[in-house]
Scaffold this active site. Structure first.
Site, PDB file in Angstrom:
ATOM      1  N   LEU A  11       0.808  -1.218   0.000  1.00 51.59           N
ATOM      2  CA  LEU A  11       0.000   0.000   0.000  1.00 51.59           C
ATOM      3  C   LEU A  11       0.840   1.267   0.000  1.00 51.59           C
ATOM      4  O   LEU A  11       0.368   2.308  -0.452  1.00 51.59           O
ATOM      5  CB  LEU A  11      -0.922   0.005   1.232  1.00 51.59           C
ATOM      6  CG  LEU A  11      -1.918  -1.149   1.360  1.00 51.59           C
ATOM      7  CD1 LEU A  11      -2.693  -1.025   2.655  1.00 51.59           C
ATOM      8  CD2 LEU A  11      -2.861  -1.186   0.169  1.00 51.59           C
ATOM      9  N   ASP A  31       0.160  -8.936  10.747  1.00 48.24           N
ATOM     10  CA  ASP A  31       1.186  -8.279   9.930  1.00 48.24           C
ATOM     11  C   ASP A  31       2.340  -7.794  10.803  1.00 48.24           C
ATOM     12  O   ASP A  31       2.846  -6.672  10.650  1.00 48.24           O
ATOM     13  CB  ASP A  31       0.584  -7.109   9.145  1.00 48.24           C
ATOM     14  CG  ASP A  31       1.304  -6.908   7.814  1.00 48.24           C
ATOM     15  OD1 ASP A  31       2.155  -7.757   7.490  1.00 48.24           O
ATOM     16  OD2 ASP A  31       1.018  -5.933   7.125  1.00 48.24           O
ATOM     17  N   CYS A  78       1.812 -19.690  23.797  1.00 45.22           N
ATOM     18  CA  CYS A  78       0.354 -19.647  23.861  1.00 45.22           C
ATOM     19  C   CYS A  78      -0.153 -20.453  25.053  1.00 45.22           C
ATOM     20  O   CYS A  78      -1.039 -20.009  25.798  1.00 45.22           O
ATOM     21  CB  CYS A  78      -0.253 -20.176  22.562  1.00 45.22           C
ATOM     22  SG  CYS A  78       0.052 -19.138  21.121  1.00 45.22           S
TER      23      CYS A  78
END
Length: 1557
Positions: free
Chosen positions: A1335, A1479, A1529
């Site tokens: 972008l 991201d 996790c």
């Protein structure tokens, strides 16, 4: 002695010769039965049948004997026998399919001498001498290394070995740490066996299938994959050499350790390089390891000198224990009792030993810590450590406890200048006198360019460093080729062991450059000074070092004494004998020693870079020619040619750069004499080097054109004007001449300098003197003065082009007269025409004599003649003059001598007519054709020889057949070639082909003549002539492309010929010679002497140069004085600013900052705008305080100019009236409309100050930049000025944290700063790769100035802008300021991720060591185009991307990667399954450009909340499907249920109005 015989005579093996049972409780019988032989083993590990019974008999019984030998202990010394080794050669490892892996091996006895082993490796195996010894210690059993530790160990070990030329010692087996070393060699090692110096020292008895290796000088295939049930091990296939240590045992480890330690000690005693006194350093690298490694480490660190130990933390067992204890006992800290207890337990668990042994090992570890300065711990997980290879080398330097000079020697041998700069050349080191000079000398000899650069950068100067002794030592380092050049130059053979002197080197330089070049080393004053060194003291070496004699002799003070100063050769009382050495001497040394990289580096230093490039080109070209002549050096001729082309290209590039920057100065550089280069000019050097591209360059050709036309200003029909002026002299006054300014770069002619007529030309009239004005006025502004008519006439006749036409017209008249003389009858006495011809040729002979005499005053007549005869036309003129003088002598006598003289005239005129071709060569169109003809003529020699062979073979046989009865006479030679020669051109003499036709008598075998003639005509006329035509055709096409360049190159000779020639043509040239003689007599009468040397080249008009130089110097001095005043003001302002750093003055400065006008809130901030809304704000004193206080980072010396500008602006504003008010109101209306788009960005008033400030400073440095360009250009060094404030102005807005108004205890909220701070950014080239994304586009920027530390000056930042297509897509949602809205949301998105990361770092378990963070991002406005962008700090390192905005993620292999992937999962759970941060990317723990994902229908009043890369629920679903929970996790209590994976419907994030801020 051969390789095989030397190994067998020097190296041995060991074999057990006495069977001693390892146990007395086995089955026994007498005699020994077969069962006993297969069950009972000897103490050496072998069965009875595996022993060699050549010198003894096998035992008859295994019963214990009675007496003292009942239980005899087996030992290698007593029970084994030494014999010549029977296993050595080359191993070919068969399973390494990716590359060919072969290794040298030899079986050696355990008591072998280390001297013999080192000789084997250096001489027989041709291994390179070690410069570093890396001994690897660790576990012998297989173990698993963490990926990061394995990567650091592999890369660090091999890189350190390859970069330094080190040896790696291991156990050589295919298990444990040796296997990891082999894997490191496989991945990071080279293919060259000689550079893979990885040596395995392995016990012979533990090698699987060792019997397959037996053989003398054999090539043995070896299979590294052994029997998994066997207790033996295989050799590692990626080692390069193996020492198989044999102590007579089988299957027993440890015998190699003693030999390995002895070999290491012996290698440590060797010199690291023959030139250096430093010994080979050694470092022990520890990876994992058992208890024996702990004792080995203690051995190393407690030895004298100590061996540094490099431990890889995290590799396991002994390495981890050493690392733990090293960290716990830092700063002499004592361990607590509970820590000691835990540590003892850990020792027992790691090594599997009892408590007593653990205590013993703990005491050994504590002893190791007593030498903790020799132990370095490397943590591959830490970011603080340097690269592993650099850490290993630093450990080696520091751990050896060597002096700085010794450490510098080690770094020099390794060629690691960065290590030396970082760890050795630091503040506080003590350097003995002369150590750095010795290091510089070693660096030059070893060709270490990086070290030479480092020492020069640290203050080493050539004038202090270079002495006679050092320069001669440099020339006597290597090559035989230089000695052959000395032999060619001296035309004698050198005796064995001859040391070259600088005078010999000077002869070589003159021999290679040729022509009239004279080296500094062969001049009279240098020879005298050099010889005095021998005469003044009996020890030459003492005088070379520059040491003064202690004994005071009663001689004159004029005696030579050499001492070491900035000018090493200085005669006391006589300043004319100074011989300073500089970079030119080193540059010539590097070229003659064939060190191209060193020569290129030295070329960049010092002055006269253009001349040095040409000299390098010439020397290499001549060396290539000499190498081609010598059959011994054919292989290096091409290298010399390539190096010559490289320097030639450098010379052309420098000239081109100089010509583009300042053409007039570049032409001055071409013709200015250089004392360091034999008073040659760059143009002379280029011509002598045959550097055609240089001579044909536009700069050179422009100069040659100016030289050719001289003072005449002609562009069209110049030859017609010149001929008309020669025929009608009054027409000279009508011609146009150049001004003095236009001629200042054109050199003076020799004649002008001789007669001093330039003084007439340069003396101004009294009226002109009054109106000269200031001295600093540029020469270009001087009006062109009409020169006196005498000067104009003189300028006309001394112009080379006029000389050419004058001499040409005279020469054509001479040819007409000479032709008349030879065509008419010769009378007894010469006619008038003949007398004119005689005078012409005699005066020409006198002119040729003058040319020989003026070549060089210091050359002998033999050398001058050699130089003069090197030109072809001089040879032609010499032959023509001699032939004419012979004919003239003969014509004075009666016949037949007069007739012989006339015939001599007839032959002589041929040479004079051929001389016309040289006159045509000046023409641009005829010149290239003459060049082609010359090339054809010079290259046809061999074809003509072949044609002559064919002609003679036919002519002799034909004459012999047709005339068998000829008597001896000289006519035979003519008859042989006469008719065959004309047959080449088609004359076949058809009537004479058949000798029997017409009734003539036929000689025997006359029928053969037509056959021979047919064969001859076919070969000669069909084949050879066509080959010659094809050859000429090929030369024509080859030369056609370069003929113009060759003509431009030859043009220099034509112009120089007429530049130095007197303007009167023969025979009137005798008048010029008489004037020269009178001038010389006048000098002698006055007692003046001519200069000792006068270059034959061009000289600049020194008077004009002197005037220009004085004008330039005064102008420069004037500007430098102004700069000095600015610097003084800067120093005063800086001291004032520093003294005002206490808290009270800081508070005062903060309160005096410019205030924000609440009525003016603009969306587009215009920084540095002068406030004019109220009279108070416009007050100049207030503005002075405002500027001074708010812009502290601005250079204080510039504030003075800004205040003056502000007062001027204020006075202008007072007179603007209502018109300005209306304009301001209109502008306010527009700004208020734009304010509706974004209300969070406010205005800051200071734009005018910064704009004026930058422009003011740029104007201040403009003239300095131009001067720097000219000064640098004068030394032919390209220079690019760099402005301190280079770049463009931007305004920066940041998000600031502020507590919530509702609740002071609530978390802080982000709000935009109320003002923008200014900075100046300069774009950088993207050498590190593209920063563009999907972008946005990115660019690296350098901050050159910033206000209030908003940015750090000198730091690099990344500026990002949305792509145009993205802006177009979102323009319908944000029609007014799309880019601004997108940037605001991108920054808010990263701030949201930053806050979540902050919370994550607070709640995560403490043993999760990493603390990732997102970079701060700010909003900037680019003033030049009004574009909105984002800015963040530049990250350096390995950029990684861990997941993307679609949910895809990498497979983690480190704890940091696990944590970052777990963070994404945590954000989803922490936000109540409403937000997800994806991201994630960055360098290490520094992250940037995240994407905050939420559901598609989440919005804030229908507007985009975060960035445009939000993919909504699709991204969340993708993440839940693709994410695999890791250990982090689970420790955070995170998991993805099966229901969420199958039917995921994330909750919608409900935003309120405050959340959109």
């Amino acid at each position: 002695m051969s390789f095989t015989s030397w190994i067998e005579e020097t190296l041995c093996k060991r074999e057990c010769v006495r069977f001693i049972p390892s146990s007395w409780d086995q089955h026994r019988c007498v005699p020994v039965c077969q069962i006993c032989q297969n069950l009972i083993r000897c103490c050496c590990g072998r069965l009875v049948g595996e022993h060699s019974w050549q010198e003894s008999v096998p035992p008859l019984s295994f019963y214990a004997a009675s007496g003292p030998d009942m239980e005899e202990d087996w030992s290698t010394e007593v029970h084994t026998r030494a014999s010549p080794t029977n296993a050595y050669g080359t191993i070919d490892f068969e399973d390494t399919a990716t590359r060919v892996c072969r290794a040298k091996y030899v079986r050696v006895a355990v008591d072998s001498k280390p001297e013999a082993l080192l000789q084997l490796m250096l001489r027989e195996w041709q291994m390179e001498r070690p410069k570093l010894l890396l001994t690897v210690q660790g576990g012998t059993e297989n173990f698993v290394l963490p990926p990061k530790v394995m990567q650091a160990f592999s890369k660090g070990l091999i890189t350190a070995a390859l970069n330094t030329g080190g040896w790696i010692l291991t156990d050589g087996i295919n298990t444990g740490v040796s296997k990891y070393v082999g894997e490191a060699v496989k991945v990071f090692g080279g293919h060259d066996l000689r550079k893979r110096n990885t040596i395995g020292i392995t016990p012979w008895g533990v090698i699987d299938n060792n019997m397959d290796l037996i053989g003398r000088d054999v090539f043995k295939p070896y299979q590294p994959l052994g029997n998994p049930l066997s207790k033996r091990v295989c050799l590692n296939g990626f080692h390069s050499h193996f020492l198989l240590v044999d102590d007579g045992t089988l299957g027993k480890y440890g015998c190699q350790q003693g030999l390995r330690k002895k070999l290491e000690k012996h290698i440590q005693q060797q010199k690291i390089h023959p030139r250096l006194n430093q010994r080979v350093p050694m470092v022990c690298v520890v990876v994992e390891g058992g208890p024996s490694v702990v004792f080995t480490v203690l051995d190393y660190v407690s030895s004298a000198p100590p061996v540094p130990v490099f431990v890889f933390e995290g590799s396991g067992r002994a390495a981890d224990l050493l690392s733990f204890l090293h960290k716990q006992t830092a700063n002499d800290r004592q361990l607590d009792a509970d820590i000691i207890e835990d540590f003892l337990t850990r020792i027992g668990d790691e090594f599997g030993v009892e408590r007593t042994e653990a205590v013993r090992l703990y005491s050994v570890l504590q002893e190791c810590m007593d030498h903790r300065e020799s132990i370095t711990i490397f943590d591959s997980e830490s970011d603080d450590h340097a690269a592993p290879d650099a850490a290993i080398l630093s450990t080696t330097l520091k751990g050896t406890k060597a002096s700085p000079a010794e450490q510098l020697n080690m770094a020099l041998a390794w060629d690691q200048a960065d290590i030396a700069q970082k760890d050795i050349l630091v503040y506080g080191q003590h350097w003995p006198v002369g150590s750095l000079e010795k290091a510089m000398l070693d660096a030059l000899v070893l060709d270490r360019v990086s070290f030479v650069k480092m020492l020069i950068d640290n203050g080493m100067t050539m004038s202090h460093f270079l002495t006679v002794e050092r320069l001669e030592e440099l020339y006597n380092t290597t090559p035989r080729f230089l000695q052959h050049l000395v032999e060619d130059a001296k035309q004698t053979s050198l005796p064995a062991g001859y040391r070259l002197s600088l005078i010999d080197v000077g002869l070589v330089i003159e021999y290679l450059i040729g022509g009239a070049y004279r080296s500094t080393y062969t001049r009279k004053h240098f020879r005298a000074a050099y010889s005095r060194i021998w005469d003044s003291s009996g020890s030459f070496s003492k005088q070379k070092l520059g040491l003064k004699s202690n004994s005071r002799k009663s001689g004159s003070r004029q005696d030579l004494h050499f001492f070491r100063t900035a000018q090493p050769y200085k005669r006391l009382g006589d300043a004319s004998l100074q011989v300073p050495f500089n970079f030119n001497d080193l540059f010539v040394w590097a070229v003659l020693q064939q060190r191209q990289q060193m020569a290129l580096f030295l070329w960049q230093h010092g002055e006269e870079a253009l001349a040095r490039a040409i000299v390098g080109c010439k020397l290499y070209r001549s060396m290539a020619f000499e190498a081609r002549l010598s059959s011994m050096y054919d292989n290096i001729a091409e290298k010399f040619k390539a190096d010559s082309l490289e320097f030639g290209k450098l010379a052309v590039d420098v000239l081109d750069c100089a010509f583009r920057q300042n053409g007039q100065m570049a032409m001055k550089l071409l013709t200015s004499e250089m004392e360091a280069w034999s008073h040659f000019t760059c143009l002379q050097l280029a011509v002598s080097s045959c550097h055609r591209p240089f001579v044909s360059h536009s700069c050179t050709q422009t100069l040659l054109t100016d030289l050719w036309t001289g003072p005449l200003n002609m562009r069209k029909n110049s030859f017609m004007k010149i001929i008309l002026s020669l025929l009608l002299p009054p027409a000279i006054l009508m011609l146009e001449f150049k001004s003095e300014a236009e001629m200042c770069h054109v050199p003076q002619t020799h004649e002008a300098m001789l007669f001093g007529l330039d003084s007439v030309k340069s003396t101004p009239a009294p009226q002109a003197t009054k109106c000269l004005g200031p001295v600093s006025r540029s020469v270009s502004t001087v009006k062109v003065q009409w020169l006196p008519w005498i000067t104009r006439i003189y300028d006309f006749y001394t112009a080379p082009v006029v000389k050419f036409w004058f001499h040409t017209m005279s020469y054509l008249c001479f040819l007409m007269l000479f032709s008349f003389v030879v065509l008419v009858k010769m009378e007894a006495g010469p006619s008038i025409q003949e007398w004119l011809v005689i005078f012409y040729i005699v005066s020409t002979a006198v002119e040729k004599t003058r040319e020989v005499k003026t070549i060089q005053f210091l050359f002998t007549i033999k050398q001058k003649l050699k130089i003069w005869f090197s030109e072809y036309w001089n040879i032609s003129d010499f032959v023509a003059i001699i032939l004419f003088l012979i004919g003239l002598t003969l014509r004075w006598h009666a016949d037949p001598y007069r007739t012989a003289g006339r015939i001599t005239y007839c032959l002589d005129i041929i040479f004079w007519f051929i001389r016309v071709l040289d006159l045509l060569a000046v023409n641009q169109h005829a010149g290239p054709y003459l060049t082609i003809i010359t090339k054809m003529t010079s290259n046809m020699f061999f074809i003509v020889v072949m044609m002559a062979i064919v002609l003679l073979s036919f002519g002799v046989s034909r004459k012999a057949i047709l005339s068998p009865d000829e008597e001896p006479s000289w006519s035979l030679a003519r008859d042989i070639v006469f008719q065959p020669y004309w047959m080449i051109f088609g004359e076949v003499y058809a009537g004479e082909i058949d000798q029997c036709a017409g009734g003539n008598s036929c000689p025997p075998a006359s029928f053969l003549t037509p056959i021979l003639q047919g064969v001859y005509m076919f070969v000669q006329y069909i084949i050879m002539v066509n080959v010659l035509i094809a050859f000429f055709n090929n030369i024509y096409f080859d030369m056609a492309s370069t003929s113009n360049k060759l003509w431009k190159y030859n043009r220099y000779r034509y112009i120089m010929t007429y530049q130095e020639r007197p303007w009167l043509p023969p025979p009137l040239i005798l008048l010029s010679h008489m004037a020269l003689a009178l001038r010389y007599i006048y000098w002698k009468f006055l007692g003046d002497t001519e200069p000792e040397e006068r270059g034959s080249g061009l000289k600049l008009n020194l008077e004009f140069l002197l005037v220009n130089f004085i004008q330039h110097s005064l102008s420069e001095l004037d500007c430098q004085m102004g700069q000095l005043q600015d610097l003084s003001a800067l120093a005063v302002d800086t001291l004032t600013l520093l003294s005002a750093s206490d808290s009270l003055q800081k508070e005062e400065a903060r309160l005096a900052q410019c205030r924000v006008n609440p009525t003016l809130q603009h969306v587009l901030p215009h920084s540095w705008t002068l406030p004019h809304r109220s009279n108070a704000d416009c007050d100049v004193p207030n503005f002075r305080r405002l500027v001074t206080k708010s812009c502290k980072s601005t250079p204080p010396s510039l504030l003075k100019g800004s205040v003056v500008a502000a007062s001027r602006m204020a006075s202008l504003e007072r007179h603007m009236g209502s018109k300005e008010s209306k304009e301001e109101k209109h502008k306010d209306t527009e700004r208020e409309e734009e304010t509706k788009e974004v209300t969070s960005v406010n205005k800051f008033h200071c734009r005018y100050y910064n704009t004026f400030n930058t422009n003011y400073y740029s104007l201040c440095i403009l003239s300095a930049t131009e001067r720097n360009n000219l000064m640098r250009l004068a030394q032919t060094i390209p220079f690019t000025p760099v402005s301190i404030f280079g770049g463009e102005e931007v305004s920066i807005y940041s998000l600031e944290e502020a507590p919530s108004d509702a609740d002071a205890d609530s978390p802080s909220a982000s709000s935009w700063s109320s003002k923008g701070l200014s900075a100046i950014l300069k774009p950088l080239s993207s050498e590190e790769g593209s920063l563009d994304g999907g972008l946005r586009q990115g660019c690296r920027m350098l901050c050159t100035w910033a206000e209030q530390d908003v940015l750090k000056p000198g730091s690099i930042y990344v500026v990002k802008a949305f792509k145009s297509e993205v802006v177009r897509v979102w323009q319908k949602y944000f029609p007014g300021s799309t880019a601004l809205q997108l940037c605001l949301r991108e920054i808010q998105q990263q701030r949201a991720a930053q806050k979540m990361m902050h919370v994550f770092n607070q709640i995560k378990p403490r043993d999760m060591r990493h603390s990732p963070r997102f970079l701060d991002v700010s909003l900037i406005l680019w003033h030049s185009n009004g574009q909105w962008l984002t800015i963040e700090r530049n990250m350096t390192g390995d950029f990684r991307k861990y997941n993307n905005n679609t949910g895809e993620e990498i497979t983690p292999c480190t704890s940091l990667e696990d944590m970052l992937l777990a963070f994404s999962h945590w954000t989803y759970e922490h936000s109540g399954k409403e937000l997800l941060v994806l991201d994630i990317q960055g360098v290490g723990e520094e992250l940037t450009d995240p994407t905050v994902i939420m559901a598609d229908d989440q919005s804030c009043k229908g507007e985009l909340l975060f960035g445009p890369d939000n993919l909504g629920a699709a991204a969340i679903n993708g993440f839940l499907q693709k994410h695999t929970c890791n250990l982090c996790c689970h420790r955070l209590g995170l998991k993805v249920s099966l229901e969420e994976k199958n039917t995921n419907k994330p909750r919608m994030f409900q935003f309120n109005e405050t959340s959109c801020k």
